[in-house]
Write an enzyme that holds these catalytic residues in place. Structure first.
Site, short mmCIF file in Angstrom:
data_model
loop_
_atom_site.label_atom_id
_atom_site.label_comp_id
_atom_site.label_asym_id
_atom_site.label_seq_id
_atom_site.Cartn_x
_atom_site.Cartn_y
_atom_site.Cartn_z
N ALA A 1 2.65 -6.60 -10.64
CA ALA A 1 1.75 -6.75 -11.78
C ALA A 1 1.53 -5.37 -12.39
O ALA A 1 1.75 -4.36 -11.73
CB ALA A 1 0.42 -7.33 -11.30
N GLY B 1 3.76 -8.76 -7.39
CA GLY B 1 4.09 -9.85 -8.29
C GLY B 1 5.59 -9.99 -8.50
O GLY B 1 6.09 -11.08 -8.81
N GLU C 1 6.77 -12.01 -5.74
CA GLU C 1 6.24 -13.37 -5.93
C GLU C 1 7.07 -14.14 -6.96
O GLU C 1 7.37 -15.32 -6.78
CB GLU C 1 4.76 -13.29 -6.35
CG GLU C 1 3.88 -12.85 -5.18
CD GLU C 1 2.46 -12.50 -5.56
OE1 GLU C 1 2.29 -11.74 -6.55
OE2 GLU C 1 1.53 -12.97 -4.89
N GLU D 1 0.23 -4.97 -2.03
CA GLU D 1 -1.07 -5.05 -2.70
C GLU D 1 -2.21 -4.44 -1.90
O GLU D 1 -3.13 -3.85 -2.47
CB GLU D 1 -1.41 -6.51 -3.03
CG GLU D 1 -0.59 -7.10 -4.18
CD GLU D 1 0.71 -7.74 -3.72
OE1 GLU D 1 1.17 -7.43 -2.61
OE2 GLU D 1 1.26 -8.55 -4.48
C1 3H9 Z 1 0.50 -7.01 -7.83
O1 3H9 Z 1 1.65 -7.14 -8.11
C2 3H9 Z 1 -0.44 -8.16 -7.69
C3 3H9 Z 1 0.29 -9.46 -7.64
O2 3H9 Z 1 0.10 -10.10 -6.41
C4 3H9 Z 1 -0.03 -10.35 -8.80
C5 3H9 Z 1 -1.45 -10.70 -8.97
C6 3H9 Z 1 -1.75 -11.63 -10.13
N1 3H9 Z 1 1.92 -1.06 -12.85
O3 3H9 Z 1 5.56 5.81 -8.61
P1 3H9 Z 1 6.35 6.35 -9.75
C7 3H9 Z 1 4.09 3.55 -13.15
S1 3H9 Z 1 -0.17 -5.49 -7.60
C8 3H9 Z 1 1.78 -0.12 -13.77
O4 3H9 Z 1 6.14 7.75 -10.16
P2 3H9 Z 1 8.75 6.01 -8.21
C9 3H9 Z 1 3.51 4.80 -12.51
O5 3H9 Z 1 2.13 4.90 -12.78
C10 3H9 Z 1 1.19 -4.38 -7.85
N2 3H9 Z 1 2.41 1.07 -13.71
O6 3H9 Z 1 7.93 6.11 -9.55
C11 3H9 Z 1 4.33 5.88 -13.17
O7 3H9 Z 1 3.81 6.08 -14.46
P3 3H9 Z 1 3.78 7.56 -15.13
C12 3H9 Z 1 2.11 -4.37 -6.70
C13 3H9 Z 1 3.20 1.29 -12.67
O8 3H9 Z 1 10.15 5.79 -8.60
C14 3H9 Z 1 5.70 5.23 -13.32
O9 3H9 Z 1 5.48 3.82 -13.25
N3 3H9 Z 1 3.10 -3.33 -6.89
C15 3H9 Z 1 3.39 0.35 -11.65
O10 3H9 Z 1 8.41 7.12 -7.31
C16 3H9 Z 1 6.68 5.61 -12.25
O11 3H9 Z 1 6.08 5.38 -10.98
C17 3H9 Z 1 2.91 -2.09 -6.46
O12 3H9 Z 1 1.93 -1.78 -5.85
C18 3H9 Z 1 2.72 -0.88 -11.77
N4 3H9 Z 1 2.87 -1.87 -10.86
O13 3H9 Z 1 8.22 4.68 -7.48
C19 3H9 Z 1 4.00 -1.11 -6.78
N5 3H9 Z 1 4.22 0.86 -10.72
O14 3H9 Z 1 5.21 7.95 -15.26
C20 3H9 Z 1 3.43 0.21 -7.17
C21 3H9 Z 1 4.55 2.07 -11.15
O15 3H9 Z 1 3.07 7.33 -16.41
N6 3H9 Z 1 4.45 1.14 -7.57
N7 3H9 Z 1 3.95 2.35 -12.33
O16 3H9 Z 1 3.01 8.42 -14.18
C22 3H9 Z 1 5.18 1.81 -6.68
O17 3H9 Z 1 5.09 1.64 -5.48
C23 3H9 Z 1 6.13 2.83 -7.22
O18 3H9 Z 1 5.71 3.16 -8.51
C24 3H9 Z 1 7.60 2.37 -7.30
C25 3H9 Z 1 8.42 3.43 -8.07
C26 3H9 Z 1 8.15 2.25 -5.87
C27 3H9 Z 1 7.73 1.06 -8.01
#
Ligand code: 3H9
Length: 708
Positions: free
Chosen positions: A63, A106, A109, A129
């Site tokens: 999400a 998500g 999911e 999450e």
């Molecule tokens: C969820 O899904 C709930 C569900 O159950 C549904 C409920 C209804 N959203 O980390 P990075 C941005 S909860 C918005 O530096 P990497 C991040 O801020 C979600 N933005 O890159 C950054 O922005 P900026 C579950 C996001 O390659 C840029 O992307 N998912 C999101 O080192 C690059 O990120 C997670 O918890 C997001 N979901 O790592 C995943 N994700 O450049 C969380 C990233 O402006 N994310 N951004 O600073 C991660 O673990 C890592 O970002 C990922 C990439 C592994 C994906």
């Protein structure tokens, strides 16, 4: 059709591509785009199967986390993803999810609602999450146990760790690994399965009975241990447990309830804040992303003590050949023994192979001379804390290092400009302040001197990333960000024991607040000799007549250095377990009596407020002076260097959560009781509390001003 989601035809297979950079989060427009694309493909008589794939570097990473803040503040009603997922699952044509990069939250999911999943070899899937203080909210806790089995689903949902492609296949989360061209492989797979009845995950029940109730109990105990104080892991376990007792629909309803409770908690606010704070920290307004960086091919470390050994490991872990220098054979051998012991314990835990350990050790050259230093691209100094010694070392290495070599001091308090002044290259001098144990703690304060070049800062930030650390820029003021704030925090902890609290009470109150250990326990771990040395260095700055803690110097003089000598604030047994020390207690009482301090009953609330608000008050000064760029940088420092509870988001967000007016009122009370010198409120705190502001809001304003 939304631009975020597009469809191309590959013969009889429709390929739906999600393009919402950087990580294809399910932000506004993406679920809608998927829905209409699936519907269009389902209605197209020429389409026999559907592939859903992520454009760019990843499948859907979850999400859009930014949306949660809006939901909580009531700005935007949340549209459930559940109906979309049911539509995908009920699609009469097989839907194959093609996963590369990360299918997280998500994203997983959505993937599980497809009939099949193919996966690239390096891809990862997970329900992270809980790391944001929430639980899967789109049936992840219901579909995952149906695919992966209950025990694995509990583990993945409660602890948030992802699994790689091979494990995903063996667990049944994915059906096949596609080695080369993922899209071509997915299309081929889709054609293969087009004629078969498409399996719906929600209707699969064969794995739901594969675990007994002990699985949940064990997970709860584990969660209480490794995620102490956090509610989301327990909620996630409950939601998966519901999958084993309830129908899919009722299980989803229970999940939704628990998801809502978590989302509207201060814990998710704290953890989501920490997520974005960690990503904001690398952005330095006057050091743009395209600032050139030096290549670091070789490093040298001076000092193989506890810090030097850890720093040496950081270079080796990053694959950088590193010389470590000591003055005596004994000290060098001790340092290398520490390094070997640390690696061996990582191997024992299964987190490193023996071969990788040998490779890393082979990168380290221990020696007692400066031989080879002239080839280093960076020299890190980690000698005892003392200006005279630091200057001597910097003078020496400046004469040996090649032009362009960065000289980094691991000083935790001292003036970087004064250290740089003895060199002919102040633009290449800065602080690299690691936190003990340096090979474990993720924080690296990167201390900017007056003359430090932007390239050197950018190189340091990149180096921190390479070492898997979080680099936080700090200005050059005594103690930088972290240790400067720690001063008032530790001071209050000591005052509280003088005023009547026991050592155990003070440690216990902060532990219960969520700190990994109490302040006095931290002193015992770090070594009371370390604090004594730092105090000696700054004794001349003490204001006459201002109250100072009484016992710490005495404990040092008595040879009670903390854990390392078995005695400090507490007594320690051979396993380093603490117990009450009547001798310390008697000493404190005696010193308090002699100083005329009235002993009284001290409440837990007072202990927490005095210690934490002392931290916040100093943090506000650090922020106003520009020593920290953002309040959220301070939070990153405390979360990663001082084990502040992640679910509180850091001291500055904690203050926002309590309310700055309340914080200020409490500080005013302490000022009335303990005097102006110790408790004068920081002007920035007064200003923000006065105009209804927050530290978070202050960060936004500063960001706008910097961008303007
Ligand atoms: C969820 O899904 C709930 C569900 O159950 C549904 C409920 C209804 N959203 O980390 P990075 C941005 S909860 C918005 O530096 P990497 C991040 O801020 C979600 N933005 O890159 C950054 O922005 P900026 C579950 C996001 O390659 C840029 O992307 N998912 C999101 O080192 C690059 O990120 C997670 O918890 C997001 N979901 O790592 C995943 N994700 O450049 C969380 C990233 O402006 N994310 N951004 O600073 C991660 O673990 C890592 O970002 C990922 C990439 C592994 C994906």
């Amino acid at each position: 059709m939304s631009e975020l989601v597009s469809t191309t035809r590959h013969g009889d297979v429709a390929v739906i591509t999600i393009s919402n950079p950087p990580v294809n989060a399910l932000g506004p427009g993406v679920p809608e785009g998927i829905r209409s694309s699936i519907a269009a493909a389902a209605a197209d008589p020429g389409v026999f199967a559907i592939v859903v794939i992520g454009g760019g570097r990843t499948f859907i990473a979850g999400a859009d986390i930014r949306e949660f803040g809006k939901v909580v503040s009531g700005e935007k009603p949340r549209r459930s993803l559940l109906p979309l997922l049911l539509e995908i699952e009920d699609c009469p044509k097989p839907v194959v999810m093609a996963i590369h990069g990360t299918a997280f939250g998500g994203g997983l999911e959505v993937a599980m609602a497809g009939h099949y999943r193919v996966i690239a070899p390096a891809a990862q899937v997970g329900q992270p999450e809980v790391k944001l203080g929430i639980i899967p909210g789109a049936a992840g806790t219901q579909r995952l146990p149906r695919l992966a089995g209950v025990a694995k689903a509990v583990e993945m949902c409660a602890f948030g760790e992802p699994v790689g492609a091979p494990e995903a296949v063996s667990l049944g989360i994915a059906d096949r690994i596609v080695e080369d061209d993922l899209m071509a492989g997915a299309i081929a797979f889709a054609r293969e399965v087009a004629a078969r009845p498409a399996p719906k995950t929600r209707e699969r029940g064969e794995k739901l009975g594969d675990a007994d109730s002990a699985v949940f109990e064990r997970a709860r105990q584990q969660a209480q241990k490794v995620r102490r104080g956090q509610t989301a892991p327990l909620a996630a376990i409950e939601a998966v447990e519901a999958a084993t007792r309830l129908s899919f629909e009722d299980g989803c309803a229970r999940e939704a309830e628990l998801f809502g409770q978590c989302l509207y908690s201060t814990q998710s606010r704290g953890l989501i804040h920490a997520f974005f704070a960690e990503r904001a920290v690398s952005k330095i307004p006057d050091v743009p992303k395209d600032t050139p960086v030096y290549e670091i091919r070789r490093a040298a470390v001076i000092g193989a003590g506890t810090m030097g050994a850890g720093i040496t490991m950081n270079y080796a872990n990053a694959g950088i050949p590193v010389i470590v220098k000591e003055t005596t054979r004994e000290a060098l051998d001790r340092g290398m023994a520490t390094i070997r012991k640390n690696y061996a314990s990582t191997v024992k835990k299964g987190k490193l192979t023996q071969a990788a350990m040998e490779q890393r050790l082979a990168l380290i050259t221990p020696q007692m001379t400066y031989d080879g230093f002239e080839e280093a691209d960076i020299i890190a100094e980690a000698v005892f804390e003392g200006m005279a010694l630091k200057k001597q070392v910097f003078g020496e290495i400046d004469g040996i290092a090649k032009p362009g070599c960065i000289l980094a001091s691991n000083t935790s308090y001292l003036d970087i400009d004064e250290i740089a002044s003895v060199t002919r290259r102040p633009e290449l001098v800065l602080g690299h302040h690691y936190f003990s144990p340096a090979n474990v703690m993720r924080l690296l304060e990167i201390v900017r001197g007056r003359s430090t070049a932007k390239t050197v800062l950018a190189t340091s930030m990149a180096l921190a990333k390479r070492m898997n650390k979080i680099g936080v820029l700090a200005g050059n003021g005594r103690g930088f960000i972290g240790n400067r704030m720690l001063g008032p925090y530790l001071r209050e902890a000591q005052f509280l024991v003088e005023e009547g609290a026991s050592v155990e009470q003070v440690n216990g109150a902060l532990y219960d607040f969520g700190m990994a250990m109490g302040p006095l326990a931290m002193g015992d771990l770090a070594g009371l000799d370390v604090g004594w040395r730092a105090r000696r260095e700054f004794k001349h700055l003490e204001k006459p007549g201002v109250r100072v803690p009484l016992a710490a110097d005495r404990l040092y003089e008595m040879g009670r250095f903390g854990q390392k000598t078995g005695r400090g604030w507490s007594l320690y047994n051979e396993n380093r377990e603490p117990s009450h020390d009547p001798e310390t207690a008697a000493l404190i009482e005696q010193l308090a009596r002699e100083a005329g301090i009235e002993r009284r009953t001290v409440t837990r609330e007072e202990i927490v407020d005095r210690c934490i608000f002392a931290l916040v008050n100093e943090g506000a000064r650090v922020l106003a002076e520009g020593i920290a760029l953002r309040a959220s940088d301070i939070d990153v420092v405390y979360l990663n260097g001082y084990a502040f509870p992640s679910w509180r988001g850091g001291p500055m967000l904690y203050a926002d959560t309590v309310g700055l007016k309340t914080v200020l009122a409490r500080i005013e009370e302490f000022r009335a009781g303990h005097g102006e010198d110790l408790w004068s409120p920081a002007p920035l705190l007064v200003e923000l509390a006065g105009n209804g502001g927050t530290f978070t809001g202050f960060d936004k304003q500063r960001e706008v001003a910097a961008g303007a």
